[in-house]
Design a protein around this motif. Structure first.
Motif, short mmCIF file in Angstrom:
data_model
loop_
_atom_site.label_atom_id
_atom_site.label_comp_id
_atom_site.label_asym_id
_atom_site.label_seq_id
_atom_site.Cartn_x
_atom_site.Cartn_y
_atom_site.Cartn_z
N UNK A 59 0.75 -1.02 0.10
CA UNK A 59 -0.10 0.13 0.02
C UNK A 59 0.98 1.03 -0.13
N UNK A 60 0.53 2.26 -0.85
CA UNK A 60 1.48 3.53 -1.03
C UNK A 60 0.40 4.57 -0.73
N UNK A 61 0.51 5.49 0.43
CA UNK A 61 -0.32 6.33 0.59
C UNK A 61 0.17 7.77 0.45
N UNK A 62 -0.22 8.66 -0.27
CA UNK A 62 0.46 9.98 -0.43
C UNK A 62 -0.62 10.92 0.03
N UNK A 63 -0.18 11.69 1.14
CA UNK A 63 -1.04 12.85 1.47
C UNK A 63 -0.38 14.17 0.96
N UNK A 64 -0.91 14.41 -0.10
CA UNK A 64 -0.55 15.63 -0.71
C UNK A 64 -1.25 16.14 -1.95
N UNK A 65 -0.98 17.37 -2.65
CA UNK A 65 -1.60 17.93 -3.66
C UNK A 65 -1.36 16.93 -4.91
N UNK A 66 -2.51 16.70 -5.41
CA UNK A 66 -2.47 16.12 -6.75
C UNK A 66 -3.52 16.56 -7.74
N UNK A 67 -3.27 16.62 -9.02
CA UNK A 67 -4.29 17.31 -9.70
C UNK A 67 -4.52 16.45 -11.21
N UNK A 68 -5.75 16.17 -11.57
CA UNK A 68 -5.79 15.54 -13.04
C UNK A 68 -6.39 16.61 -13.69
N UNK A 100 -6.72 18.93 -17.80
CA UNK A 100 -7.06 18.68 -19.22
C UNK A 100 -5.90 18.41 -20.07
N UNK A 101 -6.01 17.85 -20.98
CA UNK A 101 -4.86 17.82 -22.27
C UNK A 101 -4.26 16.52 -21.65
N UNK A 102 -2.84 16.54 -22.16
CA UNK A 102 -1.74 15.22 -21.94
C UNK A 102 -1.74 14.98 -20.54
N UNK A 103 -1.49 13.71 -20.53
CA UNK A 103 -1.22 13.23 -18.85
C UNK A 103 0.05 13.82 -18.25
N UNK A 104 0.94 14.38 -19.17
CA UNK A 104 2.03 15.12 -18.47
C UNK A 104 1.72 16.26 -17.62
N UNK A 105 0.41 16.73 -17.93
CA UNK A 105 -0.09 18.13 -17.47
C UNK A 105 -0.58 17.62 -15.84
N UNK A 106 -0.99 16.26 -15.72
CA UNK A 106 -1.46 15.86 -14.44
C UNK A 106 -0.15 15.59 -13.66
N UNK A 107 -0.32 15.82 -12.03
CA UNK A 107 0.73 15.59 -11.32
C UNK A 107 0.43 15.13 -9.86
N UNK A 108 1.36 14.82 -9.27
CA UNK A 108 1.61 14.57 -8.02
C UNK A 108 2.63 15.49 -7.27
N UNK A 109 2.46 16.27 -6.33
CA UNK A 109 3.22 17.20 -5.71
C UNK A 109 3.95 16.54 -4.49
N UNK A 110 5.30 16.63 -4.63
CA UNK A 110 6.25 16.07 -3.48
C UNK A 110 6.89 17.50 -2.99
N UNK A 111 7.67 17.45 -1.67
CA UNK A 111 8.28 18.60 -1.31
C UNK A 111 8.98 19.23 -2.18
N UNK A 112 10.00 18.40 -2.74
CA UNK A 112 11.15 19.09 -3.70
C UNK A 112 10.51 19.35 -4.99
N UNK A 113 9.56 18.80 -5.54
CA UNK A 113 8.88 19.05 -7.00
C UNK A 113 7.95 18.22 -7.30
#
Length: 498
Positions: A327-336, A338-351
């Protein structure tokens, strides 16, 4: 590809004046069952990537031909046509290089029987196709016996399929109703439950035509494969006038049956990696994350916790190489987005790590390696999804596929920090007792709905009686009514439901 899929493609190519033979059948990856064949690493080449733009145009330009063929197809043929169309949709957007085989209706019934035998839960797979003038619903149920050794005659397969059309539910009307539901349910300042009108209308279109079948067959779990425009419905909040759908059934969404690993494994036997942060350079703070991670650490799970400065991409990679987490649990900002999948992301502290990078990373970490245990569950506890955009829909509903995990749990809108803390804390308590993912989610949602998990005297109280004092940053939310569906209905289980 079956004859109907070939016909649809032939219509498209003829319209372009092109003398091109239809492509070979798209295969789909994911099923680990011995019955259905391929697991995530037993896969065949996908369509020529040079023709990906052509395929994408086909999906948009020839939708009406597809709908016409679907209406003419027999039930068994319709199952494969629905599976193939969904595969084209997801594989093109997610830029999947390979997919697996399209399952038949018989194979789906056999897997449902197998799951029933293993878990004691009876599941129905429900395809909801939103067409220009109607909704078409095709459901597949387990056979009468849950024996996986018993052969399935054509009559038994036919009796396991239920199909219905809802002519009053045109695509524009359905899409407007979905928008109204989301808009009203996320406005918790309204005193009256305005969202119920849309929730009840969608129930009448999608669930009411199946009620008798679901009741007579004693179904426990609804597994939805949704068409474009429907993938971001908070299905658990659909309402029959007396109860929410979640009060009666476990609920999951899948991109397609063939793109889902349907095998069952007791998640309590796997380690948990939980990571997150409260502060970000260019994002709003998430003050409840520290408590969320503490709540996870206090459960019975064998876990590793990384917080704030430790929540880096480098540490994520390092820990996944050192330990085989289930199980991997990430308590952080993430956003899906519009457009290419490269536009969607998960936020880590560094990037930020975009979803295409995450997929490449998952591959390098061996998440899809047949020699290693699979990631059973991937949780994003503070994400949001763009409304009304098909590409954002595909990114969200395809999360488990693109990350290379069996199941994902994420939200279709940004829930408050306090609501997320309450639901996630309750979820892991329930999962430790009931190791079936969608059943644990339903139980956690019920605890919020019924007020068993609530805010009392400046503390968050869980259903087991444990209490967490709220930090100053959350004291302003002490009047939050966690029974409101805004807090519990946004989280959706994606992929493997067992």
């Amino acid at each position: 590809m079956n004859k109907f899929g070939n016909i649809v493609l032939a219509f498209y190519y003829a319209g372009l004046g092109m003398a091109i033979a239809p492509y070979p059948s798209l295969a789909q990856s994911g099923n680990q069952s011995d019955i259905t064949g391929p697991n995530p690493v037993e896969i065949v080449p996908n369509l020529d990537t040079n023709n990906r733009e052509l395929e994408s145009n086909f999906l948009k330009a020839d939708r009406l031909a597809y709908e016409a063929q679907l209406q003419q197809a027999s039930n068994s043929e319709a199952v494969q046509l629905l599976e193939e169309y969904q595969a084209l949709d997801f594989c093109n957007h997610l830029k999947l290089e390979r997919c697996g085989k399209v399952p038949t209706a018989e194979q789906i019934v056999q897997v449902l029987n197998q799951n029933w035998q293993q878990t004691g839960q009876k599941s129905a797979v429900i395809y909801v196709s939103s067409q220009q003038e109607q909704i078409e619903i095709l459901s597949i149920f387990p056979s009468i016996s849950n024996s996986t050794k018993q052969s399935l005659s054509p009559e038994k397969i036919a009796s396991s399929i239920h199909r219905v059309q809802v002519p009053e539910a045109s695509k524009p009307l359905v899409q407007e109703t979905v928008k109204n539901l989301r808009r009203n349910i996320t406005n918790i300042r309204r005193v009256s439950p305005v969202y119920l009108e849309s929730a009840q209308q969608l129930y009448q279109w999608v669930i009411a035509p199946l009620e008798e079948e679901l009741r007579n067959r004693e179904i426990d779990t609804l597994v939805f494969s949704m068409d474009s425009g429907l993938r971001l419905i908070p299905i658990s909040v659909l309402h029959d006038g007396e109860q929410f759908l979640m009060e009666k059934y476990n609920i999951s969404v899948i991109p397609s049956f063939g793109l889902t690993d349907t095998g069952y494994f007791d998640v309590r036997k796997r380690k948990l990696l939980a990571m997150g942060a409260t502060q970000f350079r260019d994002q709003n703070p998430l003050p409840a994350v520290e408590l969320e991670l503490e709540a996870i650490a206090q459960t019975s799970w064998q876990s590793e916790i990384f917080f704030n400065a430790e929540f880096t991409v480098e540490n994520f990679i390092k820990e996944n190489r050192l330990g085989q987490f289930g199980i991997i649990h990430l308590a952080t900002h993430g956003e899906f987005k519009p457009g290419e999948i490269e536009n969607s992301y998960i936020q880590f502290t560094d990037r930020r790590l975009n979803l295409f990078e995450l997929r490449q990373l998952a591959k390098s970490l061996g998440w899809t390696d047949g020699d290693r245990p699979l990631i059973e569950l991937f949780v994003l506890s503070a994400c949001q999804t763009a409304v009304g955009d098909e590409s954002a829909e595909l990114g969200f509903a395809g999360l488990a596929i693109q990350v290379g995990v069996k199941s994902a749990l994420a939200s279709v809108w940004r829930v408050s920090d306090l609501g997320t803390l309450a639901l996630m804390g309750e979820y892991y308590q329930q999962l430790a007792q009931t190791p079936i993912k969608v059943q644990a989610l339903r139980q956690a949602q019920l605890k919020l709905l019924k007020g068993e998990t609530r805010i009392s005297e400046g503390k968050l109280q869980f259903s087991n009686g444990s209490r967490i004092p709220l930090p100053p940053a959350l004291q302003g939310q002490t009047d939050a009514n966690l029974s409101h569906p805004f807090f519990w209905s946004s989280f959706i289980a994606i992929g493997n439901w067992n």
